[in-house]
Each structure stands twice: as C-alpha cells, then as structure tokens.
Design a protein around this motif. Structure first.
Motif, PDB file in Angstrom:
ATOM      1  N   UNK A  75      81.642 116.081  96.183  1.00  0.00           N
ATOM      2  CA  UNK A  75      80.683 116.905  95.432  1.00  0.00           C
ATOM      3  C   UNK A  75      81.406 117.360  94.165  1.00  0.00           C
ATOM      4  N   UNK A  76      80.946 116.896  93.000  1.00  0.00           N
ATOM      5  CA  UNK A  76      81.649 117.202  91.750  1.00  0.00           C
ATOM      6  C   UNK A  76      81.415 118.629  91.263  1.00  0.00           C
ATOM      7  N   UNK A  81      72.864 115.938  90.865  1.00  0.00           N
ATOM      8  CA  UNK A  81      71.752 115.629  91.761  1.00  0.00           C
ATOM      9  C   UNK A  81      72.256 115.553  93.198  1.00  0.00           C
ATOM     10  N   UNK A  82      71.493 116.125  94.097  1.00  0.00           N
ATOM     11  CA  UNK A  82      71.846 116.068  95.512  1.00  0.00           C
ATOM     12  C   UNK A  82      71.842 114.599  95.941  1.00  0.00           C
ATOM     13  N   UNK A  83      72.877 114.146  96.674  1.00  0.00           N
ATOM     14  CA  UNK A  83      72.973 112.722  97.015  1.00  0.00           C
ATOM     15  C   UNK A  83      71.927 112.250  98.028  1.00  0.00           C
ATOM     16  N   UNK A  84      71.292 113.159  98.762  1.00  0.00           N
ATOM     17  CA  UNK A  84      70.332 112.754  99.788  1.00  0.00           C
ATOM     18  C   UNK A  84      68.923 113.253  99.461  1.00  0.00           C
ATOM     19  N   UNK A  85      68.804 114.519  99.122  1.00  0.00           N
ATOM     20  CA  UNK A  85      67.500 115.131  98.865  1.00  0.00           C
ATOM     21  C   UNK A  85      67.048 114.835  97.439  1.00  0.00           C
ATOM     22  N   UNK A  89      68.720 119.576  92.665  1.00  0.00           N
ATOM     23  CA  UNK A  89      69.995 119.623  91.937  1.00  0.00           C
ATOM     24  C   UNK A  89      70.869 120.701  92.559  1.00  0.00           C
ATOM     25  N   UNK A  90      72.148 120.484  92.500  1.00  0.00           N
ATOM     26  CA  UNK A  90      73.137 121.401  93.060  1.00  0.00           C
ATOM     27  C   UNK A  90      73.991 121.952  91.921  1.00  0.00           C
ATOM     28  N   UNK A 165      76.833 118.274 106.921  1.00  0.00           N
ATOM     29  CA  UNK A 165      76.550 116.929 107.435  1.00  0.00           C
ATOM     30  C   UNK A 165      77.601 116.451 108.429  1.00  0.00           C
ATOM     31  N   UNK A 166      78.581 117.309 108.754  1.00  0.00           N
ATOM     32  CA  UNK A 166      79.611 116.955 109.714  1.00  0.00           C
ATOM     33  C   UNK A 166      80.791 116.203 109.123  1.00  0.00           C
TER      34      UNK A 166
END
Length: 186
Positions: A75-76, A81-85, A89-90, A165-166
């Motif tokens: 996670x930069x 942009x969220x990689x899954x949703x 945006x994060x 996400x574990x």
C-alpha cells in the motif's frame, strides 16, 4: 576560579565547586563578557546534540533501512485506488510493507520509544522519537520494547502482524516535528 566582568558587575565562577558569586566592586576580573544578543529567529530550540541527530536522520532520507529484512510495498504513500474495491480511494499517511510471517520489525534509526498503543484496524503501534522526527510502526502482532526504551538503529521493536485480508504486513509512517503531516518514507 574564573572571574568575568560585565559592566559594573563581576561574576566569580568556581568550576570545581559549581559556585557562582557576584559583586559590584571592580575586582581584578580578567575576562570581559559581552552582552548576549538575541538571535532574530530561534528556528530550532533543540540542543546541538539533538540537532545533529535530527540532521543525520534527515540527511539519510531515502537511504534509511527498511523496518523488515524482506518486504515489498503493498500500500503506497498518499492517495491511491483500492486494489480490490472499485471506486474506492485510500489515503495512506505512510506505507504498508508486505513481509514474511512473524517477521521482526526493527527501528529504522536510533531514538526513544515515546508511546505504545493500539489503534483499531491498525493493531499494536509503537511511536519512536528521533528528536525532530517521529516514526510510527503499526499493524504489529506484538511489541518487545517499552515506553522510554532507547533504541539503536535496526533494534527489534516487535513482530509484524496481519492486515484485514490476513496478509503479513507492517505499516510505517515518518513525521517531522512542527510539520503539517507525514511524508513518504521511501
């Protein structure tokens, strides 16, 4: 014993006993003290030792070691942009580093552990003061230091935990004192 003269005042200092006395008689003072002039801007009120440590931290920006021996940024820093949703945006105030299970997390620079606390969604967190800078290590499964501990660079502070996400991950933030926010630790 040393004597200093400032105007009509004579100050006598005995360094062996830590004593200071003064008189207004013009004794046989050998050293004249000039009046102290206040600097126009005291931008940094830290002692020189602290300034040297901070400057060293800053001069190493971009080449400080990673907090884990092996890892990759998952996670930069900043907005991404969220990689899954989709459509989400994060905003990351640091970086998240994917690593191996139970990886030891190490201080990236010498400092003092200021605070240990838990943040919902971020796990255990350790805040380290490097004088003019702070580093924050989060998403820790466990912590192996206590508040007030003086750390050397690369000293183990805890063990990497897991994200939502574990995945095995550690979160790292770098902050500058009196600055308006964190900056990219990379």
């Amino acid at each position: 014993v040393q004597q200093y003269k400032s105007g009509g005042m004579v100050v006598t200092v005995n360094p062996n006993q830590g004593c200071v006395s003064s008189s207004t008689s013009p004794a046989t003072a050998t050293n004249t003290v000039e009046p102290v002039k206040e600097r126009a801007a005291y931008k940094n009120m830290l002692p020189q030792e602290a300034q040297n440590l901070s400057n060293n931290f800053e001069s190493n920006r971009g080449s400080l070691p990673w907090p884990v021996d092996r890892g990759v940024i998952v996670a930069p820093f900043g907005t991404y942009r969220h990689p899954i949703e989709k459509g989400v945006t994060m905003d990351n105030k640091g970086i998240d580093i994917g690593t191996t299970a139970a990886a030891p997390v190490k201080a990236i620079f010498g400092g003092v552990v200021t605070r240990i606390f838990s943040i919902p969604g971020m796990g255990m967190s350790v805040l380290v003061n490097h004088r003019s800078y702070y580093t924050l290590y989060s998403k820790l499964a466990s912590v192996s230091v206590s508040e007030g501990t003086r750390l050397a660079a690369r000293q183990i502070i805890g063990v990497a935990g897991k994200n939502d996400y574990g995945d095995n991950v550690v979160h790292l933030e770098v902050w500058k004192v009196n600055d308006n926010g964190s900056f990219n630790p990379v």
